[in-house]
Design a protein around this motif. Structure first.
Motif, PDB file in Angstrom:
ATOM      1  N   HIS A 187       0.815  -1.220   0.000  1.00  0.00           N
ATOM      2  CA  HIS A 187       0.000   0.000   0.000  1.00  0.00           C
ATOM      3  C   HIS A 187       0.860   1.287   0.000  1.00  0.00           C
ATOM      4  O   HIS A 187       0.531   2.264  -0.681  1.00  0.00           O
TER       5      HIS A 187
ATOM      6  N   GLY B  71      -2.669   7.865   7.405  1.00  0.00           N
ATOM      7  CA  GLY B  71      -3.278   7.597   8.705  1.00  0.00           C
ATOM      8  C   GLY B  71      -2.558   6.474   9.438  1.00  0.00           C
ATOM      9  O   GLY B  71      -2.591   6.379  10.656  1.00  0.00           O
TER      10      GLY B  71
ATOM     11  N   GLY C   5      -1.195  11.302  10.320  1.00  0.00           N
ATOM     12  CA  GLY C   5      -2.644  11.323  10.086  1.00  0.00           C
ATOM     13  C   GLY C   5      -3.407  10.857  11.319  1.00  0.00           C
ATOM     14  O   GLY C   5      -4.461  11.406  11.663  1.00  0.00           O
ATOM     15  N   GLU C   6      -2.836   9.869  11.981  1.00  0.00           N
ATOM     16  CA  GLU C   6      -3.440   9.342  13.217  1.00  0.00           C
ATOM     17  C   GLU C   6      -3.467  10.451  14.285  1.00  0.00           C
ATOM     18  O   GLU C   6      -4.452  10.601  15.010  1.00  0.00           O
TER      19      GLU C   6
ATOM     20  N   GLY D 293      -9.990  13.458  11.047  1.00  0.00           N
ATOM     21  CA  GLY D 293      -9.520  14.690  11.675  1.00  0.00           C
ATOM     22  C   GLY D 293      -8.717  15.613  10.771  1.00  0.00           C
ATOM     23  O   GLY D 293      -8.819  16.840  10.886  1.00  0.00           O
TER      24      GLY D 293
ATOM     25  N   PRO E 265      -8.649  16.648   7.426  1.00  0.00           N
ATOM     26  CA  PRO E 265      -9.290  17.729   6.666  1.00  0.00           C
ATOM     27  C   PRO E 265     -10.067  18.704   7.555  1.00  0.00           C
ATOM     28  O   PRO E 265     -10.110  19.898   7.271  1.00  0.00           O
TER      29      PRO E 265
ATOM     30  N   SER F 168      -7.629  21.034   9.327  1.00  0.00           N
ATOM     31  CA  SER F 168      -7.066  21.950   8.338  1.00  0.00           C
ATOM     32  C   SER F 168      -8.061  23.074   7.992  1.00  0.00           C
ATOM     33  O   SER F 168      -7.687  24.242   7.882  1.00  0.00           O
TER      34      SER F 168
ATOM     35  N   GLY G  49       0.643  10.176   0.309  1.00  0.00           N
ATOM     36  CA  GLY G  49      -0.187   9.683   1.418  1.00  0.00           C
ATOM     37  C   GLY G  49      -1.318  10.648   1.727  1.00  0.00           C
ATOM     38  O   GLY G  49      -1.310  11.793   1.275  1.00  0.00           O
TER      39      GLY G  49
ATOM     40  N   ASN H 262      -3.046  17.877   2.655  1.00  0.00           N
ATOM     41  CA  ASN H 262      -3.044  19.078   3.492  1.00  0.00           C
ATOM     42  C   ASN H 262      -2.402  20.267   2.759  1.00  0.00           C
ATOM     43  O   ASN H 262      -1.242  20.221   2.375  1.00  0.00           O
TER      44      ASN H 262
HETATM   45  O1  KG4 Z   1      -3.660   7.492   2.930  1.00  0.00           O
HETATM   46  P1  KG4 Z   1      -4.953   7.540   3.636  1.00  0.00           P
HETATM   47  O2  KG4 Z   1      -6.194   7.808   2.832  1.00  0.00           O
HETATM   48  O3  KG4 Z   1      -5.196   6.214   4.418  1.00  0.00           O
HETATM   49  C1  KG4 Z   1      -4.152   5.509   5.027  1.00  0.00           C
HETATM   50  O4  KG4 Z   1      -3.411   4.800   4.317  1.00  0.00           O
HETATM   51  O5  KG4 Z   1      -4.006   5.708   6.251  1.00  0.00           O
HETATM   52  O6  KG4 Z   1      -4.799   8.644   4.776  1.00  0.00           O
HETATM   53  C2  KG4 Z   1      -5.829   8.963   5.647  1.00  0.00           C
HETATM   54  C3  KG4 Z   1      -5.296   9.987   6.628  1.00  0.00           C
HETATM   55  C4  KG4 Z   1      -6.273  10.290   7.770  1.00  0.00           C
HETATM   56  O7  KG4 Z   1      -5.574  10.213   8.988  1.00  0.00           O
HETATM   57  C5  KG4 Z   1      -6.724  11.711   7.467  1.00  0.00           C
HETATM   58  O8  KG4 Z   1      -7.035  12.454   8.633  1.00  0.00           O
HETATM   59  C6  KG4 Z   1      -5.510  12.271   6.758  1.00  0.00           C
HETATM   60  O9  KG4 Z   1      -5.032  11.232   5.959  1.00  0.00           O
HETATM   61  N1  KG4 Z   1      -5.856  13.423   5.905  1.00  0.00           N
HETATM   62  C7  KG4 Z   1      -5.407  14.671   6.123  1.00  0.00           C
HETATM   63  C8  KG4 Z   1      -6.020  15.495   5.142  1.00  0.00           C
HETATM   64  N2  KG4 Z   1      -6.805  14.706   4.349  1.00  0.00           N
HETATM   65  C9  KG4 Z   1      -6.694  13.434   4.831  1.00  0.00           C
HETATM   66  N3  KG4 Z   1      -4.578  15.152   7.066  1.00  0.00           N
HETATM   67  C10 KG4 Z   1      -4.324  16.467   7.044  1.00  0.00           C
HETATM   68  N4  KG4 Z   1      -4.878  17.333   6.162  1.00  0.00           N
HETATM   69  C11 KG4 Z   1      -5.715  16.892   5.187  1.00  0.00           C
HETATM   70  N5  KG4 Z   1      -6.259  17.754   4.325  1.00  0.00           N
END
Ligand code: KG4
Ligand code: ZN
Length: 343
Positions: free
Chosen positions: A117, A145, A171-172, A187, A189, A192, A275, A280
């Protein structure tokens, strides 16, 4: 070459068809069926619920994508490989994509590519560009995340992890901070958007490990620091945008600083940001500005926004580099691995 790809590692059921022409990865069709509305009720992804949703949506998502790519008729689709995420991720979610891909490979006699992934996230940056323009060595800041890593690539398909988080992924941390402030899920988006409304304030949070000599990260202390600040402040509910702003800035400062340091050490000719957290805006702008300022000779590559969070086109893109070398997995040997390592 055409590749059909499936991604079900977390809470998106995604299918895509990509084609490679003139050294460029094009997306012929793609569908992402998101479960976010379902998991929002629980404030996070519930693995059992996610797996059941994947079971319900995988075949309709596959069918729609094949129709959109003009590949659904009475014949076996004209594709050269089937790619699927086999890890890391939630094992029950991964199983749905893997078993679907296995059945298709067996029935259609089309070779399989088993994909990591994280490798997929990095490849999201290689979609719709001339691949011959990508220069190595390449540093990929991969922030999602589940993972936060700095990866060194010396060529397509060759990776070395030079730094990663010792506890929470970035992301977590965003997701947990949002839960703490009760502002919703996911959290990242939300924080942000709230941060954009922040007024100047004196709120100050730490930048964990920003000065350490390695390329590792730690975000769980930042989350605890936020919790202590909220506990001390009787009026925190009226300052949520300001807390969001500082929390986001702390994460962005650390990520940008470490990525730049890694790029300098390894003489990177390209920096990739990938990722879910790469969606962001502040992170994208800050990394871009710092590269222009400190490493003007280094190219900066970001995936289009839709290829930052989980999708299947990025899995197809990564699979291309394996399929090109005929690195296929026998359908009988395909396995899920929730902790699959990149290298
Ligand atoms: O890559 P992803 O879709 O799934 C994983 O592989 O984990 O990432 C999801 C993560 C979540 O923690 C989400 O809060 C974060 O990405 N995320 C962001 C934004 N959009 C998604 N974090 C900060 N700013 C954003 N705009
Ligand atoms: Zn992901």
């Amino acid at each position: 070459m055409k590749i059909l790809s499936l991604e079900t590692s977390c809470d998106e059921t995604a299918v895509a068809v990509i084609s490679i022409e003139n050294n460029t990865i094009n997306v012929l069709a793609e569908t992402v069926s998101s479960q976010i509305d379902i998991h929002t009720q629980y404030g996070g992804v519930v693995p059992e619920v996610a797996a059941r949703e994947h079971v319900l949506s995988v075949l309709p998502t596959l069918k729609k994508t094949l129709i959109d790519a003009n590949l659904l008729n009475n014949n076996i689709p004209d594709i050269d490989a089937i790619a699927v995420t086999s890890g890391p991720g939630l094992v029950t979610s991964l199983l749905v994509g893997v078993e679907t891909a296995r059945a298709l490979s067996y029935a259609w006699q089309i070779p399989l590519v088993s994909l990591n992934h994280i490798e997929g996230h990095v490849a999201g940056a290689f979609i719709n560009i001339d691949l011959s323009t990508v220069k190595f060595p390449l540093i990929a800041l991969t922030v999602s995340g589940g993972h936060t890593m700095i990866i060194l690539m010396t060529e397509f398909g060759r990776f070395e992890i030079i730094g990663e988080t010792r506890d929470d992924a970035a992301g977590e941390a965003f997701d947990k901070a949002a839960k703490m402030m009760n502002v919703g899920y996911p959290g990242g988006p939300i924080i942000s958007q709230l941060a954009e409304k922040a007024k100047p304030s004196k709120i100050k949070l730490p930048r964990p490990m920003i000065h350490s000599t390695d390329f590792d990260f730690s975000f769980s202390g930042l989350k605890t620091a936020l919790l202590y600040e909220l506990k001390k402040d009787n009026d925190w509910q009226n300052k949520i945008p300001e807390y969001c702003f500082e929390f986001q800035q702390a994460i962005v400062d650390v990520l940008v600083s470490k990525a730049i340091k890694a790029a300098k050490k390894y003489d990177a000719r390209t920096i990739v940001l990938a990722g879910g957290v790469a969606a962001n805006k502040t992170l994208r702008q800050s990394l871009n500005n710092t590269i222009i300022d400190k490493l003007p000779q280094t190219n900066f590559l970001m995936p289009e926004l839709k290829y930052t969070t989980d999708n299947a086109a990025m899995i197809g893109a990564a699979a291309y580099f394996h399929a090109k070398q005929k690195a296929f997995t026998d359908w009988q040997k395909l396995k899920t691995d929730s902790n699959l390592k990149l290298v």
